[in-house]
Write a protein that holds these residues in place. Structure first.
Motif, PDB file in Angstrom:
ATOM      1  N   ASN A 116     -37.905  17.852  44.545  1.00 52.38           N
ATOM      2  CA  ASN A 116     -39.296  18.117  44.214  1.00 52.38           C
ATOM      3  C   ASN A 116     -39.978  16.758  44.159  1.00 52.38           C
ATOM      4  OD1 ASN A 116     -41.645  18.169  42.604  1.00 52.38           O
ATOM      5  ND2 ASN A 116     -41.019  20.064  41.613  1.00 52.38           N
ATOM      6  N   PRO A 117     -40.797  16.439  45.189  1.00 55.76           N
ATOM      7  CA  PRO A 117     -41.261  15.047  45.315  1.00 55.76           C
ATOM      8  C   PRO A 117     -42.105  14.570  44.138  1.00 55.76           C
ATOM      9  CG  PRO A 117     -42.338  16.478  46.929  1.00 55.76           C
ATOM     10  CD  PRO A 117     -41.274  17.292  46.277  1.00 55.76           C
ATOM     11  N   ASP A 118     -42.906  15.444  43.546  1.00 56.68           N
ATOM     12  CA  ASP A 118     -43.748  14.997  42.435  1.00 56.68           C
ATOM     13  C   ASP A 118     -42.910  14.735  41.187  1.00 56.68           C
ATOM     14  OD1 ASP A 118     -46.244  15.060  43.793  1.00 56.68           O
ATOM     15  OD2 ASP A 118     -46.134  17.251  43.735  1.00 56.68           O
ATOM     16  N   GLN A 119     -42.014  15.675  40.909  1.00 57.89           N
ATOM     17  CA  GLN A 119     -41.077  15.498  39.796  1.00 57.89           C
ATOM     18  C   GLN A 119     -40.198  14.266  40.034  1.00 57.89           C
ATOM     19  OE1 GLN A 119     -41.117  17.066  37.062  1.00 57.89           O
ATOM     20  NE2 GLN A 119     -39.276  16.161  36.191  1.00 57.89           N
ATOM     21  N   GLY A 120     -39.725  14.138  41.281  1.00 62.35           N
ATOM     22  CA  GLY A 120     -38.871  13.004  41.638  1.00 62.35           C
ATOM     23  C   GLY A 120     -39.588  11.677  41.468  1.00 62.35           C
ATOM     24  N   LYS A 121     -40.843  11.633  41.899  1.00 62.88           N
ATOM     25  CA  LYS A 121     -41.628  10.398  41.740  1.00 62.88           C
ATOM     26  C   LYS A 121     -41.747  10.013  40.265  1.00 62.88           C
ATOM     27  CE  LYS A 121     -46.341   8.633  42.023  1.00 62.88           C
ATOM     28  NZ  LYS A 121     -47.737   8.929  42.346  1.00 62.88           N
ATOM     29  N   LYS A 122     -42.024  10.994  39.424  1.00 70.58           N
ATOM     30  CA  LYS A 122     -42.134  10.724  37.977  1.00 70.58           C
ATOM     31  C   LYS A 122     -40.844  10.109  37.443  1.00 70.58           C
ATOM     32  CE  LYS A 122     -45.266  14.311  36.408  1.00 70.58           C
ATOM     33  NZ  LYS A 122     -45.274  15.683  35.933  1.00 70.58           N
TER      34      LYS A 122
END
Lengths: 273, 273
Positions: free
Chosen positions: B127-133
């Protein structure tokens, strides 16, 4: 349930303070208190000075709370049998290790019902407000003579609770020690290992705690059985063997033993679900 | 530092997605991407379709990111040497296990500088947004050819980082596995033990996770060396022996071994500080 909102307490350690804060905030008053440490007792009496019952007949105390060290139970129970002034209809201890049944000599001596109320939480400071918060977050394991009385009481105190068979407390508490203590053992082992990469204790906490937080978050969100990332879940056994060899060759004997035991355990658990 | 904000990527797993989200949100564009899985590659290309570099000369790619499984490195490096179209001045891999030095055949073939950037965090979902966080919460361990370039780059990407000697990565990564994986092994052992007290997997999570949270909070607030409560810190060795006996007699061999090893380890650590 109607009852006198009055309790007595033996043991003014962290749980005794926290539970006293919780109960006095609910309008309960303190009838009697005792502790083997005169110093701790005085500090408690000072802090809770406004919360003692103004006048009372001893027989109206709703319950006696016993919040002492696990290794002091036998001595206390022997002594209490000779002190009828502590008689109450309900006696509750807060040990996770001891069964309610350990209080059976008092059931006989006082004709009391005996119970164990254990909060599944770690309280490491004698700070009553912080302690109260933790007790409210905890699930409480209840065992003893009167299940419906216990459940009503826990509910009146605003606590989350469940009934536990008294004779199963060994496994219940061993699991608690594993959960609360042994993960710290693992982190101490990881800290010792990281020191060989030039990472100090302070840096270990700074660098690795966000990792710990992310793992705990995964458990909350995905469940314990789906929280694992990294080489074990990828079945990268070559990597695991190389790291074990590095630990062994560096003389990290205990850390090697942890790595070996727990990685094998996880591999075995993964093959089952 | 002035540079083209353009990268290439090999490996479209969780870290590849998360890092791509982080970089494209900073205005970087994607030159080339590849993955051994056609399915994953297509999903990535679709998700990041608006983030590819419109037109470019291959030599202007600032860096190549390699975000693949640890056990695929040798094959990839062998293949890449025959593919000059992937040539960039800087190559970064994100493995925690491998040293930057594993890329040395590419240093020779491409005249590139080689680096390792590893985020100390657990990312279990694509999950790119979760991963970025998560990548922003992590501390990144940097090792490789050009420390000042690495630090400038990590800083330009808004990441917390520290330099790690490349030849110490074995201990660094073993410590990460212990921190992120072995604590889950302990919790699985505690869960198995609790099941003998009649506590189901679901109830284990419900009842024991607040305990885990309280322990992790103690570590954050008081430090790892002062976070321990319970029988080990009280030196209640009688209790520890009784619980070990209960585990052994119930046939919980592995759980007994964890309890024995780690309680002894903590007792030994406590005697030292």
């Amino acid at each position: 349930m109607t009852m006198n909102k009055r309790f007595s307490l033996i043991g003014t350690g962290r749980i005794g303070w926290a539970l006293s804060r919780l109960l006095t905030d609910l309008g309960w008053t303190i009838d009697r208190v005792d502790d083997i440490s005169e110093y701790q007792l005085k500090a408690y009496q000072k802090h809770f000075s406004s919360c003692f019952t103004p006048k009372h007949a001893p027989s109206q105390t709703a319950c006696l709370l016993i919040c002492i060290r696990d290794d002091s139970f036998h001595e206390l129970i022997r002594d209490l049998q000779k002190k009828p002034e502590w008689n109450t209809p309900h006696i509750i201890h807060t040990s996770g290790f001891h069964k309610a049944e350990i209080l059976s000599p008092l059931r006989t001596a006082f004709q009391s019902e005996i119970h164990s109320f254990h909060p599944m939480i770690s309280v490491i400071e004698t700070n009553p407000d912080q302690g109260k918060k933790l007790l409210k977050k905890a699930w409480w394991a209840l065992s003893g003579d009167n299940p419906s009385w216990m459940q009503n009481m826990a509910s009146a105190w605003g606590l989350q609770s469940f009934l536990l068979p008294d004779d199963k407390k060994d496994f219940y508490h061993a699991s608690a020690v594993m959960t609360a203590n042994l993960i710290i053992g693992i982190l101490r082992g990881a800290e010792a290992t990281a020191s060989l990469a030039g990472i100090s204790t302070e840096d270990y906490e700074k660098i690795f705690l966000p990792l710990v937080d992310s793992v705990i978050d995964h458990i909350h969100q995905s469940g314990l059985h789906k929280a694992l990332g990294g080489p074990i879940v990828r079945k990268d056994y070559n990597l695991l063997e190389r790291e074990k060899t590095a630990l062994k060759e560096a003389g990290l004997t205990d850390e090697y033993a942890m790595y070996d035991l727990l990685s094998r355990y996880l591999i075995q658990k993964m093959s089952k679900n």
